[in-house]
Scaffold this motif. Structure first.
Motif, short mmCIF file in Angstrom:
data_model
loop_
_atom_site.label_atom_id
_atom_site.label_comp_id
_atom_site.label_asym_id
_atom_site.label_seq_id
_atom_site.Cartn_x
_atom_site.Cartn_y
_atom_site.Cartn_z
N ILE A 1 75.61 67.68 61.66
CA ILE A 1 75.21 67.02 60.40
C ILE A 1 75.92 67.95 59.08
N MET A 2 75.86 69.17 59.51
CA MET A 2 76.09 69.96 58.38
C MET A 2 77.92 69.85 58.18
N HIS A 3 78.50 69.68 59.35
CA HIS A 3 79.91 69.48 59.44
C HIS A 3 80.12 68.18 58.55
N ASN A 4 79.44 67.03 59.01
CA ASN A 4 79.78 65.65 58.34
C ASN A 4 79.30 65.87 56.85
N ALA A 5 78.44 66.72 56.52
CA ALA A 5 78.02 66.57 55.01
C ALA A 5 79.16 67.40 54.33
N LYS A 6 79.55 68.63 54.97
CA LYS A 6 80.52 69.11 54.22
C LYS A 6 81.86 68.40 53.99
N THR A 7 82.40 67.44 54.82
CA THR A 7 83.36 66.78 55.06
C THR A 7 83.36 65.80 53.99
N PHE A 8 82.13 65.07 53.82
CA PHE A 8 81.70 64.05 52.70
C PHE A 8 81.78 64.80 51.58
N ILE A 9 81.43 65.67 51.45
CA ILE A 9 81.23 66.20 49.86
C ILE A 9 82.71 66.73 49.54
N ALA A 10 83.41 67.29 50.15
CA ALA A 10 84.83 67.82 50.00
C ALA A 10 85.76 66.60 49.68
N SER A 11 85.45 65.38 50.33
CA SER A 11 86.21 64.08 50.25
C SER A 11 85.79 63.58 48.82
N GLY A 12 84.81 63.96 48.24
CA GLY A 12 84.60 63.50 46.83
C GLY A 12 83.30 62.74 46.64
N GLY A 13 82.47 62.72 47.92
CA GLY A 13 81.52 62.03 48.21
C GLY A 13 79.93 62.73 47.43
N TYR A 14 79.13 61.99 46.95
CA TYR A 14 77.93 62.35 46.32
C TYR A 14 76.74 62.31 47.18
N ALA A 15 76.50 63.41 47.69
CA ALA A 15 75.22 63.96 48.70
C ALA A 15 74.12 64.27 48.13
N ILE A 16 73.05 63.48 48.75
CA ILE A 16 71.63 63.75 48.32
C ILE A 16 70.91 64.42 49.76
N TRP A 17 70.37 65.24 49.66
CA TRP A 17 69.30 65.88 50.74
C TRP A 17 67.82 65.43 50.78
N ASP A 18 67.61 64.73 51.66
CA ASP A 18 66.47 63.99 51.54
C ASP A 18 65.47 64.75 52.68
N TYR A 19 64.45 65.49 52.47
CA TYR A 19 63.54 66.30 53.29
C TYR A 19 62.11 65.79 53.67
N LEU A 20 61.73 65.56 54.74
CA LEU A 20 60.43 65.06 54.98
C LEU A 20 59.68 66.34 55.36
#
Length: 341
Positions: free
Chosen positions: A149-168
């Motif tokens: 998950i962390m790898h995918n999030a970092k890849t997405f963000i580094a590629s210009g993606g807008y990421a939100i962390w949603d915490y139950l």
């Protein structure tokens, strides 16, 4: 009228019933809410494993319909949208043919590095459902891999993606909210949101059979800041005066299920076993009245169910769907609450 065709601006889309995770409170699994026990080893056999047709979607949401749309929210009631083999085709079609925004919810623990790079191109934001850190996220998000998950999030963000962390927030992860927020900020998440679940339904504990076959319990947080505002007053019976304020209608929003059925909201839609509200609607109006492969969006919204019957039920209580008074009664409101930190 629920919504006129030109008033439909937001659509919540269920791309698939398939998922890589096994969350204890998920509707994909079979259990008994009244007894507070869920079985997460195998998906509910009554639930079909199926994907939304990209061809039916393109036919229904042609450029004339897309011109009115402001946002498509691909979120999972029964499945994770990123499992759909053609999910990128949905996102790309919308971005290529409209100004509508594409928002995607996911557990983040699937797909390749190249996929996440592409996802950054075809989405406006991706909400990662991450409920804790490396030692706790898997307690609720069973079968997910925190490091992936962390790898995918970092890849997405580094590629210009807008990421939100949603915490139950649960009892087992409430002590990590601050640390998770700090981690999210350091990685480059744009927002960090906590989610107060309504799925304890007035109980403090939820019992489930985990994927390892052991009986386990998840509990509500001790910090009241993380507990749903109506946790202690969960409605079990229909109020004498429903007093409905429909959250989806108020937002000019509807729900499209995995089988191409357009519903007023995600609560009045397919669950397994099928909820009585949907059974009653189908028995009265047939199985095809809201099918986008057989009707245009205009034809569906001009059907008597959407044009007259639904809102009439809110005013009179006659044939009102159980989900309406459980979720959208003005003095109760049992929809999951979100708070940004």
């Amino acid at each position: 009228m629920y919504l006129a065709p030109n008033e439909l601006h937001y659509l919540s889309v269920e791309l698939t019933t398939k998922c890589n995770a096994a969350c204890p409170m998920c509707s994909r699994f079979h259990g008994d809410w009244d007894k507070g026990h869920w079985e997460t080893r195998h998906p509910n056999k009554e639930m079909p494993l199926s994907d939304l047709s990209i061809d039916a979607f393109k036919l229904a949401f042609d450029t004339s319909v897309l011109s009115n749309m402001k946002q498509f929210i691909f979120n999972g009631k029964l499945g994770d949208p990123l499992i759909h083999p053609k999910c990128l085709e949905f996102f790309k079609y919308i971005k290529d043919n409209s100004n509508a925004k594409v928002v995607v919810y996911t557990n983040g623990s699937l797909r390749s590095t190249n996929f996440w790079k592409s996802l950054a191109t075809y989405t406006d934001s991706v909400i990662f459902s991450i409920d804790g850190l490396e030692d706790t996220n898997h307690i609720y998000r069973q079968r997910t891999d925190f490091s992936k998950i962390m790898h995918n999030a970092k890849t997405f963000i580094a590629s210009g993606g807008y990421a939100i962390w949603d915490y139950l927030v649960f009892a087992h992860n409430e002590h990590q909210v601050t640390t998770a927020k700090e981690l999210a900020d350091s990685i480059g998440f744009k927002k960090f949101e906590i989610r107060k679940t309504n799925r304890f339904k007035g109980n403090n504990d939820f019992h489930y059979t985990a994927i390892d076959g052991k009986e386990k319990i998840i509990s509500i947080p001790s910090n009241k800041e993380y507990v749903h505002n109506y946790h202690e007053s969960y409605l079990e019976t229909q109020p004498q005066t429903p007093n409905i304020s429909c959250s989806f209608k108020n937002a000019n929003k509807m729900f499209l299920s995995f089988n191409g059925k357009l519903w007023p909201c995600s609560y009045i839609s397919e669950y397994y076993p099928m909820n009585q509200s949907v059974i009653d609607i189908v028995n009265e109006h047939g199985e095809d009245f809201n099918d986008i492969s057989k009707n245009s969006i205009e034809q569906i919204l001009n059907h008597k169910y959407f044009k007259y019957i639904l809102e009439h039920s809110w005013k009179t209580g006659d044939k009102i769907s159980r989900e309406c008074w459980k979720k959208c009664s003005v003095n109760h409101g049992n929809i999951t609450e979100i708070k940004q930190l």
